[in-house]
Design a protein around this motif. Structure first.
Motif, mmCIF file in Angstrom:
data_model
loop_
_atom_site.group_PDB
_atom_site.id
_atom_site.type_symbol
_atom_site.label_atom_id
_atom_site.label_comp_id
_atom_site.label_asym_id
_atom_site.label_seq_id
_atom_site.Cartn_x
_atom_site.Cartn_y
_atom_site.Cartn_z
ATOM 1 N N ILE A 653 -15.103 7.477 -3.966
ATOM 2 C CA ILE A 653 -13.958 8.373 -4.183
ATOM 3 C C ILE A 653 -12.839 7.559 -4.826
ATOM 4 N N ILE A 654 -12.490 7.878 -6.068
ATOM 5 C CA ILE A 654 -11.502 7.111 -6.825
ATOM 6 C C ILE A 654 -10.359 8.025 -7.247
ATOM 7 N N GLY A 655 -9.133 7.532 -7.136
ATOM 8 C CA GLY A 655 -7.950 8.265 -7.593
ATOM 9 C C GLY A 655 -6.863 7.286 -7.996
ATOM 10 N N ASN A 656 -5.861 7.789 -8.721
ATOM 11 C CA ASN A 656 -4.800 6.888 -9.170
ATOM 12 C C ASN A 656 -3.395 7.419 -8.880
ATOM 13 N N GLU A 657 -3.311 8.335 -7.883
ATOM 14 C CA GLU A 657 -1.988 8.863 -7.534
ATOM 15 C C GLU A 657 -1.545 8.419 -6.143
#
Length: 742
Positions: A653-657
């Protein structure tokens, strides 16, 4: 003679000017008929606790002896007794000693610097080699015996003055083996505690002691029950011999490397013991306490062994009484042997440090709390020496209290690692979910220490496997206490990143990053470190396999960094107490070729451990977010993998926020740590809850994400080992395996 008077009573010093405590017996009416008696205390590891019970009975029956010989654990009991320590005092000291910790030379992870923790957590200290002109060299024992030697110093009150064998009131011989020639070495003079330490240096387990140009190990290999020694030393006409050696294992019990080595040592000991026992005469008294399942490694059962030794001696009391003397004669003898009530420790007039090859003696002296002009605090000094030893530069560090021209001098003797000051370490990890996810990594660290007087270090690292990379850094303290430091660094790494949708891997990308920068920092005692600096980075992500879920990208970014780290945990991977905290910030002040423009990222993690008995409760909380702009993929947040939502693949699970993660684990220790090896097995259960805002991968996983798990774990020479099963709602469970350092 002045130093002897420090340790013994005035009466003993007057009566013992010739150091012959049996002179008093020569004046007693029974002395003419009394035969010379030699006491022999054999080796047997923790089984040697039986000697304390035997010594108690000899005192109660008023039996003096003319000389003593001891081997291995028998050397400890014999040396301490002749130095004036009563059996009761020995039992009290042994009962309150942490014997598992005794065979761990370090001060403990919670007492070494954060920098040392970070190195040890990735590159296992047990796999450290010296890089020398003669090639790679490895240490000579599983432990160096630093705490053991300092324990002996405390036991015989070395803080009152240097204790030498030839100055003791009863002739004493401690037996060791010259590992270079195989010769038997009878130590009749020189430093007492060094001789005690040499006699019980089990080959391969405890490092040899260099004494008089020889490398000495356990005397049990050549003379485990040294009967002939007391006949030669004082012409003993009656020998009291106590054999506590381990019985041979049955063939079906020899089933591991450890048991094979143990059986080999026992065979060597039994052969020389048989020869010694054959030399016993009818008038001699032989004791073999029936110690049952108490093994040489059962150090927590030494008091139990003492009780068995006492019963054995009492069973032979009738023969022993023939060697008794009158109460008056025995008091005269014992007064020369027994320490008087401990006097006040001396005031230290000077602290000297022996010559060193590369460690700065001024820095070493500044690292002990003992000050000139203050009363000697030997316990605190020993603690400081263990802390200094734990830095990893020394093979041993000892102290002696000397008297020179009415002045008391504390001499510190550091022995630097013969295989230093350049070192090579290794680390390894293997992981699998027994389906599609498997990874392996082998890493190495080259560390060049003490480049200058402030302790500058050069580090070079490399890693091969699923993730690859190389890096260099130069750590330069700016003062002796290493409070301020500067650290320039550079490196490159390549990682595989899988992109998932509904649990399926759609693609795999290779993410490459090259960086160079510099930090200015402060060490916050041994527990923390704060840094600020600047870093320039080149980022590149290219499709390796699968669908082009995201476009290839490359670009550069640079900006300011800041971090704060604290760590008081007692163990890196299975802590039982303490906490750790890590806070990092990166402000991308310029960016080129990456989408999103300038941005900032902050992330932090807090962990804590608490241990009520054999249970351990672990908790952690972490999170991060983009403070402004949109973070580049090289700074994206990731969840998944062991301890980070274990039911999911690593970085699934990858995110940038923004993201958050909280975990709770309960562990139960199934076995006690093994002496020397420290291995233990534990069972655990975990609950993990995470959140990823607008995830790039697994876009359907919004809101709270839960993971539950059960596992078995152990510490190994290669790092922690986990095998477990984790599951989550509406998804199939995942079996996972991991061994090594993260």
């Amino acid at each position: 003679m002045i130093r002897s008077c420090l340790a013994f009573t005035v009466a003993a010093c007057i009566a013992g000017a010739s150091l012959n405590p049996l002179a008093a017996l020569a004046q007693a009416p029974v002395a003419a008929a009394r035969p010379k008696v030699g006491l022999v205390l054999g080796g047997g590891g923790a089984r040697g606790g039986a000697h304390l019970g035997v010594l108690e009975v000899l005192e109660e029956l008023r039996i003096p002896f003319d000389c003593v010989a001891g081997t291995s654990m028998g050397a400890l009991a014999a040396g301490a007794y002749v130095a004036g320590v009563s059996p009761a005092e020995m039992k009290e000291t042994i009962a309150k000693t942490d014997w598992a910790g005794m065979f761990d030379d370090s001060a403990g992870r919670d007492s070494v610097s954060l920098r040392r923790k970070q190195i040890d957590d990735r590159f296992y200290s047990g796999l450290e080699f010296g890089v020398t002109t003669d090639g790679l060299r490895y240490r000579e024992g599983a432990v160096a015996g630093e705490k053991i030697k300092l324990f002996f110093n405390q036991l015989v009150r070395a803080d009152l003055g240097e204790r030498n064998i030839e100055d003791l009131p009863v002739p004493l011989t401690l037996i060791a083996t010259d590992i270079g020639t195989g010769e038997r070495v009878g130590m009749r003079d020189g430093n007492l505690t060094t001789a005690m330490r040499a006699s019980m240096s089990v080959p391969g387990a405890i490092a040899p002691v260099v004494r008089d140009g020889r490398k000495l190990v356990d005397g049990g290999l050549v003379d485990n029950v040294p009967v002939q020694e007391v006949r030669d030393r004082c012409g003993a006409e009656v020998v009291i011999a106590v054999n506590v050696g381990s019985p041979l294992l049955k063939p079906d019990e020899v089933s591991s490397v450890v048991s094979v080595v143990g059986q080999m040592v026992n065979l060597l000991a039994e052969q020389n013991v048989a020869k010694s026992l054959a030399s016993l005469k009818p008038q001699d008294i032989y004791m073999r306490p029936e110690l049952g399942d108490i093994t040489a490694a059962s150090f927590n059962r030494q008091i139990e062994a003492a009780d068995i030794g006492r019963k054995t001696a009492l069973a032979g009391a009738e023969r022993l009484r023939a060697l008794s003397v009158s109460p008056e004669a025995y008091r005269a003898w014992r007064s020369t042997v027994r320490l008087s009530p401990p006097p006040q420790p001396p005031k230290v007039d000077a602290i000297h440090v022996a010559e060193t090859r590369f460690v700065n003696p001024d820095e070493l002296k500044a690292s002990v709390r003992q000050r000139e002009g203050e009363t000697l605090d030997s316990r605190r000094l020993a603690e400081d020496l263990v802390l200094i030893y734990s830095r990893g530069d020394l093979q041993s560090l000892d102290y002696a209290v000397l008297r020179e021209r009415e002045k008391t001098i504390v001499k510190l003797t550091p022995v630097e690692k013969s295989w230093g000051p350049d070192y090579l370490r290794f680390g390894i990890n293997l992981s699998s979910d027994f389906q599609s996810e498997s990874a392996y990594n082998l890493r190495a660290l080259y560390r060049k220490t003490w480049i200058n007087r402030y302790g500058g270090e050069f580090l070079a690292t490399g890693q091969l496997g699923s993730n690859q990379g190389v890096g260099v850094e130069f750590y330069q303290p700016l003062d002796y206490r290493q409070f301020w430091f500067v650290r320039p660094f550079a490196g490159t790494e390549q990682n595989k990143v899988g992109l998932f949708f509904d649990g399926d891997r759609l693609a795999e990308y290779r993410a490459r990053e090259t960086r160079a920068g510099i930090d200015l920092g402060v060490n916050l005692g041994i527990y923390g470190q704060a840094k600020a600096g600047w870093v320039e980075r080149r980022l590149k992500a290219t499709l390796d396999t699968g669908d082009p879920f995201l476009p290839d990208s490359k670009g550069t970014v640079g900006g300011a960094t800041a971090s704060l780290a604290l760590d008081t945990q007692d163990f890196a991977f299975f802590p039982t107490k303490g906490f750790s905290a890590d806070l990092r910030y990166f402000d991308a002040m310029h960016e080129s070729g990456l989408t999103g423009g300038k941005y900032g990222v902050v992330r932090g993690r807090l962990t804590a451990a608490w241990s009520p008995g054999d249970f351990v409760l672990l908790g952690s909380a972490e999170g991060g977010q983009a403070t402004h702009g949109r973070a580049a993929l090289g700074d994206a947040f990731a969840l998944g993998g062991s301890g980070r939502l274990s039911a999911f693949a690593p970085a699934q699970i990858i995110g940038n926020e923004a993201y958050g993660l909280a975990t709770v684990q309960a562990q139960y220790r199934l076995t006690k740590p093994m002496p020397l090896l420290g291995l233990s097995l534990m069972a655990g259960a975990s609950y993990e809850a995470g959140y990823m805002k607008n995830p790039i991968t697994e876009p359907g996983l919004t809101g709270a994400i839960n993971s539950y798990g059960l596992y078995l774990a152990s510490n190994t020479i290669f790092g922690p080992l986990y095998i477990g099963y984790a599951w989550t709602k509406d998804r199939s469970g995942r079996v996972y395996f991991f061994i090594g350092t993260p």
